[in-house]
Scaffold this active site. Structure first.
Site, PDB file in Angstrom:
ATOM      1  N   GLY A 128      29.816  47.095  42.302  1.00 29.92           N
ATOM      2  CA  GLY A 128      29.726  45.639  42.272  1.00 29.92           C
ATOM      3  C   GLY A 128      30.799  45.035  41.409  1.00 29.92           C
ATOM      4  N   GLY A 145      31.948  41.074  39.292  1.00 31.26           N
ATOM      5  CA  GLY A 145      31.608  39.719  38.917  1.00 31.26           C
ATOM      6  C   GLY A 145      32.513  39.260  37.802  1.00 31.26           C
ATOM      7  N   ASP A 204      20.837  37.308  27.747  1.00 26.91           N
ATOM      8  CA  ASP A 204      20.698  37.422  29.196  1.00 26.91           C
ATOM      9  C   ASP A 204      19.678  38.490  29.558  1.00 26.91           C
ATOM     10  OD1 ASP A 204      21.225  36.567  31.791  1.00 26.91           O
ATOM     11  OD2 ASP A 204      22.822  38.034  32.101  1.00 26.91           O
ATOM     12  N   LYS A 261      31.976  50.721  33.682  1.00 23.40           N
ATOM     13  CA  LYS A 261      32.254  49.285  33.692  1.00 23.40           C
ATOM     14  C   LYS A 261      33.712  49.077  33.303  1.00 23.40           C
ATOM     15  CE  LYS A 261      30.628  44.884  31.763  1.00 23.40           C
ATOM     16  NZ  LYS A 261      29.610  44.226  30.915  1.00 23.40           N
ATOM     17  N   SER A 291      34.997  41.697  35.662  1.00 24.82           N
ATOM     18  CA  SER A 291      34.549  43.076  35.495  1.00 24.82           C
ATOM     19  C   SER A 291      34.078  43.667  36.820  1.00 24.82           C
ATOM     20  CB  SER A 291      33.421  43.162  34.457  1.00 24.82           C
ATOM     21  OG  SER A 291      32.264  42.502  34.929  1.00 24.82           O
TER      22      SER A 291
END
Length: 319
Positions: free
Chosen positions: A36, A38, A165, A58, A41
């Site tokens: 993925g 976003g 978060d 990451k 990153s």
């Protein structure tokens, strides 16, 4: 990495990147899959060239020194926060040098464990599809682990840290259902003195960028020009997460999905509990105690841990 959360760690799929490799401090890894992306990153599934163990990597792209500083702070938070309910940074590296004039970037690499079971968000989606709610004891023990991770952050030295978060997509699950809080990219000092409209706008913009709307505390939607923000922003998020453990989603998820004003819904503080559910009055009252619009009325996390312990003992018939 607000939206990708590392949901991660579940998808192996077909090998999209054949034998592409990457080195971290001299150790070679094969890139197995793109998971993925976003913002600046991305997350990829990698395999150690020596042990053949799988990891999540990451990669944070940095266009300037300021970007590097922010990305490297995430690595520092990992080093400062050692707890079984917080995801471990196995290794990290900085590759390249950013140069705006030469259109060059650097990358901060953060190597993380691979969790085949995926995230709590994934688990709750599966359960919602089959209408299979978690048992109350599982709700409480899972929630307690997430609270323990949060308490570690709030107790950090030399100053408390807030995750900012906390949400189901940022909680990984071990095979035995132990929760592991992840994605420290949103982490910041918990206690902030806001002195003027400039400070307020800065904090509000940071929250808009890094804190998911359906879990964001009311005081971060419209930051007052002169106020004090503390770690109880996370307590609101924990209230949303406990609600989701019981009813699959944050109480404000439906508002977001409809395209209505989440900020208005959050500030109103109206929480709708389904008429029919398998949970005790104690659990519902705990949710309500965390979702207080006024942060001064919210408890601190150590109180929550003690309260959850009492409920676990009570449900086990110990009291």
């Amino acid at each position: 990495m607000n939206t990708i959360g590392l949901t991660i760690l579940v998808r192996m799929g077909n090998c999209l990147c054949a034998r592409e490799t990457i080195e971290i401090n001299g150790n070679k890894y094969y890139i197995r899959d793109s998971i993925g992306e976003g913002g600046f990153s991305t997350v990829v599934l990698v395999e150690s060239a020596t042990s053949h163990k799988l990891y999540a990597l990451k990669r944070i792209t940095c266009h300037a020194q300021t970007d590097e500083k922010v990305a490297l702070s995430e690595v520092e938070f990992h080093k400062a926060l050692c707890h079984p309910n917080i995801v471990e940074c196995i290794d990290s590296d900085l590759v390249g040098v950013p140069d705006l004039v030469g259109n060059k970037t650097s990358q901060v690499l953060i190597l993380l464990p691979y969790f085949p079971r995926g995230t709590l968000h994934d688990e709750l989606i599966r359960r919602q599809e089959t209408n299979t709610p978690l048992e109350e004891t599982t709700v409480l023990t899972t929630f307690r682990g997430i609270c323990e991770a949060t308490l570690c952050m709030h107790s950090a030295k030399p100053h408390p840290l807030a995750h900012r978060d906390i949400k189901t997509a940022n909680v990984l699950l071990k095979e035995d259902f132990t929760p592991v809080l992840m994605d420290l990219g949103s982490t910041a000092r918990a206690r902030v003195e806001v002195n003027g409209s400039s400070d307020a706008r800065k904090l509000q913009d940071e929250a808009a960028e890094k804190s998911s709307m359906a879990y964001r505390a009311p005081e971060l939607f419209n930051v007052e020009a002169f106020c004090h923000i503390d770690e109880r922003t996370d307590v609101w998020s924990l209230g949303c997460l406990l609600y989701a453990l019981c009813f699959y989603k944050s109480p404000f998820e439906a508002v977001y999905e409809r395209g209505d004003s989440v900020a208005l819904a959050v500030v109103s503080g109206n929480i709708k509990v389904p008429d029919s559910h398998p949970y005790s009055k104690d659990v519902i009252e705990l949710i309500e105690s965390l979702l207080k619009v006024n942060p001064e009325e919210r408890p601190y996390v150590d109180w929550i841990v003690n309260s959850v312990d009492q409920l676990i003992n009570k449900s086990a018939g110990a009291v």
